[in-house]
Scaffold this motif. Structure first.
Motif, mmCIF file in Angstrom:
data_model
loop_
_atom_site.group_PDB
_atom_site.id
_atom_site.type_symbol
_atom_site.label_atom_id
_atom_site.label_comp_id
_atom_site.label_asym_id
_atom_site.label_seq_id
_atom_site.Cartn_x
_atom_site.Cartn_y
_atom_site.Cartn_z
ATOM 1 N N GLY A 133 0.810 -1.207 0.000
ATOM 2 C CA GLY A 133 0.000 0.000 0.000
ATOM 3 C C GLY A 133 0.841 1.254 0.000
ATOM 4 O O GLY A 133 0.560 2.212 -0.736
ATOM 5 N N LEU A 144 2.459 1.780 -3.424
ATOM 6 C CA LEU A 144 1.507 2.330 -4.393
ATOM 7 C C LEU A 144 1.204 3.795 -4.100
ATOM 8 O O LEU A 144 1.051 4.607 -5.025
ATOM 9 C CB LEU A 144 0.219 1.508 -4.381
ATOM 10 C CG LEU A 144 0.237 0.208 -5.187
ATOM 11 C CD1 LEU A 144 -1.023 -0.610 -4.897
ATOM 12 C CD2 LEU A 144 0.348 0.500 -6.683
ATOM 13 N N LEU A 145 1.097 4.137 -2.815
ATOM 14 C CA LEU A 145 0.884 5.541 -2.447
ATOM 15 C C LEU A 145 2.002 6.407 -3.000
ATOM 16 O O LEU A 145 1.756 7.491 -3.556
ATOM 17 C CB LEU A 145 0.815 5.676 -0.924
ATOM 18 C CG LEU A 145 0.788 7.115 -0.391
ATOM 19 C CD1 LEU A 145 -0.532 7.789 -0.740
ATOM 20 C CD2 LEU A 145 1.022 7.142 1.123
ATOM 21 N N VAL A 202 1.502 6.764 -6.818
ATOM 22 C CA VAL A 202 0.350 7.586 -7.200
ATOM 23 C C VAL A 202 0.597 9.061 -6.877
ATOM 24 O O VAL A 202 0.528 9.939 -7.749
ATOM 25 C CB VAL A 202 -0.928 7.087 -6.509
ATOM 26 C CG1 VAL A 202 -2.086 8.059 -6.748
ATOM 27 C CG2 VAL A 202 -1.301 5.695 -6.998
ATOM 28 N N VAL A 255 -7.876 7.871 -0.597
ATOM 29 C CA VAL A 255 -7.594 7.327 -1.937
ATOM 30 C C VAL A 255 -8.413 8.040 -3.010
ATOM 31 O O VAL A 255 -7.902 8.359 -4.095
ATOM 32 C CB VAL A 255 -7.845 5.814 -1.978
ATOM 33 C CG1 VAL A 255 -7.556 5.273 -3.379
ATOM 34 C CG2 VAL A 255 -6.961 5.100 -0.956
ATOM 35 N N THR A 315 -2.338 12.137 0.637
ATOM 36 C CA THR A 315 -1.100 11.502 1.102
ATOM 37 C C THR A 315 -0.993 11.513 2.619
ATOM 38 O O THR A 315 -0.758 10.468 3.250
ATOM 39 C CB THR A 315 0.119 12.224 0.501
ATOM 40 O OG1 THR A 315 0.033 12.200 -0.923
ATOM 41 C CG2 THR A 315 1.410 11.554 0.940
ATOM 42 N N TYR A 326 -3.638 9.342 4.291
ATOM 43 C CA TYR A 326 -3.384 7.915 4.085
ATOM 44 C C TYR A 326 -2.353 7.432 5.100
ATOM 45 O O TYR A 326 -2.525 6.380 5.733
ATOM 46 C CB TYR A 326 -2.885 7.659 2.665
ATOM 47 C CG TYR A 326 -2.802 6.183 2.317
ATOM 48 C CD1 TYR A 326 -3.819 5.567 1.606
ATOM 49 C CD2 TYR A 326 -1.709 5.410 2.707
ATOM 50 C CE1 TYR A 326 -3.762 4.210 1.298
ATOM 51 C CE2 TYR A 326 -1.641 4.057 2.408
ATOM 52 C CZ TYR A 326 -2.673 3.463 1.707
ATOM 53 O OH TYR A 326 -2.609 2.118 1.418
ATOM 54 N N ALA A 332 -3.891 4.537 -9.068
ATOM 55 C CA ALA A 332 -4.762 4.824 -7.923
ATOM 56 C C ALA A 332 -5.896 3.816 -7.806
ATOM 57 O O ALA A 332 -6.384 3.538 -6.709
ATOM 58 C CB ALA A 332 -5.315 6.244 -8.027
ATOM 59 N N LEU A 348 -4.468 1.093 -5.906
ATOM 60 C CA LEU A 348 -4.292 1.502 -4.512
ATOM 61 C C LEU A 348 -5.631 1.388 -3.765
ATOM 62 O O LEU A 348 -5.651 0.960 -2.606
ATOM 63 C CB LEU A 348 -3.779 2.948 -4.444
ATOM 64 C CG LEU A 348 -3.593 3.536 -3.036
ATOM 65 C CD1 LEU A 348 -2.576 2.732 -2.239
ATOM 66 C CD2 LEU A 348 -3.178 5.003 -3.118
ATOM 67 N N LYS A 349 -6.719 1.736 -4.429
ATOM 68 C CA LYS A 349 -8.038 1.639 -3.817
ATOM 69 C C LYS A 349 -8.328 0.183 -3.425
ATOM 70 O O LYS A 349 -8.839 -0.086 -2.329
ATOM 71 C CB LYS A 349 -9.094 2.149 -4.802
ATOM 72 C CG LYS A 349 -10.524 2.093 -4.283
ATOM 73 C CD LYS A 349 -10.743 3.040 -3.132
ATOM 74 C CE LYS A 349 -12.209 3.058 -2.708
ATOM 75 N NZ LYS A 349 -12.417 3.866 -1.491
ATOM 76 N N HIS A 377 -6.120 -2.057 -2.763
ATOM 77 C CA HIS A 377 -5.116 -2.534 -1.821
ATOM 78 C C HIS A 377 -5.257 -1.919 -0.438
ATOM 79 O O HIS A 377 -4.628 -2.358 0.516
ATOM 80 C CB HIS A 377 -3.724 -2.197 -2.377
ATOM 81 C CG HIS A 377 -2.619 -3.084 -1.866
ATOM 82 N ND1 HIS A 377 -2.074 -2.965 -0.609
ATOM 83 C CD2 HIS A 377 -1.984 -4.122 -2.458
ATOM 84 C CE1 HIS A 377 -1.132 -3.866 -0.451
ATOM 85 N NE2 HIS A 377 -1.046 -4.597 -1.552
ATOM 86 N N SER A 378 -6.112 -0.907 -0.310
ATOM 87 C CA SER A 378 -6.221 -0.176 0.956
ATOM 88 C C SER A 378 -7.211 -0.860 1.892
ATOM 89 O O SER A 378 -8.199 -1.457 1.446
ATOM 90 C CB SER A 378 -6.652 1.274 0.692
ATOM 91 O OG SER A 378 -5.702 1.918 -0.149
#
Length: 379
Positions: free
Chosen positions: A200, A203-204, A207, A264, A308, A311, A370, A373-374, A376-377
């Motif tokens: 995560g 990926l953050l 992104v 996200v 950011t 998150y 992204a 990421l959504k 994976h969050s």
């Protein structure tokens, strides 16, 4: 506490408000070519790769964020003074790089504790952060206005003054950080690696890093390009300020936006609207359209910034919030921004305004990532 923390944001962003639009203008006045300016700004980004995560980790480990902020701000001012006194261009590059290395870790340290204290109910992060946005406007507008009465080579002394104010404000900073148990062990490097080396977080970084790095043409050559189109210093400062005014409006309602959208979705909005912003800039549009595109700074920068930091706050260990912010700044402001500035220097030299299309492409890639990421969050 809110006022004192806001004062530090204010002085830090005042300095950035002068430096981002007008450091390239000062370098050009000292005889730097477009390629040399891109090299100098790229070198500033490179140092963040090592300096920012190391210094933010040390501040977290020793729980000494206030002392680090004060010391680093003083060093930044000293290096900027030296840059104004030397004549050799290579020495100027070295000194402005050392100055950037000193002040770059201050923002992630300050963001980490401000969000922490905001979540503790001491104040609203977005409203405290507005102090910096307001002074950014004052810096960009003020420096633009000063160009009507001073020569471009004198901008260095304006920059120095803002660095000195940043250093002085540090002494008003309250003691920062969440209260720890009396015998709790300091965070270790091994524990930090465990927290940070997750899918995560990776990926953050991709992104948000790509979206923030997409500002490379704007940050490095936006003022010079507008100047080439006949825009005055006041108009250039006004356009920079307009973007920050839009950012202020966003921050006024930041808490509600985060609660409704989540970090996200904020990141996705920042990347998607970033595509629109930079594609529009590539057309060299009339001033009316430029005004509209500058308002989108609230998305490409503001939403990405909020996404950011929230998150990190929601999904990562609070002990490593400063370190995580530092790692993010190092990679996004170091690796990604360095590569983006190098690309911007080549693209702008070859294609002028069309170089913004490369920046739109970066946001497009960020938007696709992204989506992953959504998924994976945690939530």
């Amino acid at each position: 506490m809110a006022v004192r923390t806001g004062a530090v944001y204010g002085s830090l962003l005042l300095m950035v408000g002068v430096m981002l639009p007008f450091l390239p203008v000062w370098l050009a006045a000292r005889g730097f070519s477009i390629g040399e300016i891109a090299f100098a700004l790229g070198c500033q980004s490179v140092v963040r790769v090592v300096a920012t995560p190391v210094l933010t980790y040390m501040a977290d480990r020793y729980r000494a964020r206030r002392r680090f902020i004060i010391s680093l701000a003083i060093l930044a001012a000293v290096f900027m003074l030296a840059a104004g006194l030397v004549e050799d261009r290579a020495a100027i590059v070295v000194l402005i790089v050392l100055s950037a290395m000193s002040w770059a870790p201050i923002m992630p340290m300050l963001d980490a504790v401000a969000v922490e204290q905001s979540d503790a109910g001491l104040y609203d992060y977005g409203r405290v952060r507005i102090a910096g946005s307001v002074t950014f406007i004052a810096g960009s507008l003020g420096a633009g206005a000063l160009l009507l009465v001073i020569d471009k080579a004198s901008l260095i002394w304006v920059l120095l003054l803002t660095h000195v104010l940043m250093a002085l404000s540090g002494f008003a900073l309250p003691k920062l950080g969440a209260k720890k148990a009396p015998h709790s062990a300091p965070p270790t490097l091994a524990a930090a690696r465990t927290v940070l080396m997750t899918g995560g977080f990776a990926l953050l970084i991709l992104v948000a890093g790509l979206t923030q790095a997409s500002h490379a043409v704007y940050y490095s050559f936006g003022s010079l390009h507008w100047e080439s189109l006949g825009y005055s210093g006041v108009m250039i400062g006004g356009l920079w300020s307009l973007g920050v005014i839009a950012e202020i409006v966003l921050f006024m309602y930041a808490r509600g936006s985060v609660e409704r959208m989540g970090p996200v979705l904020l990141l996705m909005a920042g990347a998607g609207l970033g595509v629109l912003r930079w594609a529009g800039m590539a057309l060299d549009p009339p001033v009316v359209m430029v005004v509209f595109l500058q308002v989108l700074h609230a998305a490409s920068y503001g939403m990405t910034h909020l996404g950011t930091i929230y998150y990190v706050r929601r999904f990562m260990d609070a002990d490593f919030a400063g370190t995580a912010q530092g790692v993010f700044v190092a990679i996004s402001g170091g690796v990604f921004m360095t590569c983006a500035i190098a690309l911007a220097g080549w693209a702008y030299n070859a294609h002028a305004a069309l170089s913004y299309l490369w920046m739109a492409g970066m946001c497009g890639v960020a938007l696709v990532l992204a989506v992953f990421l959504k998924r994976h969050s945690p939530g």
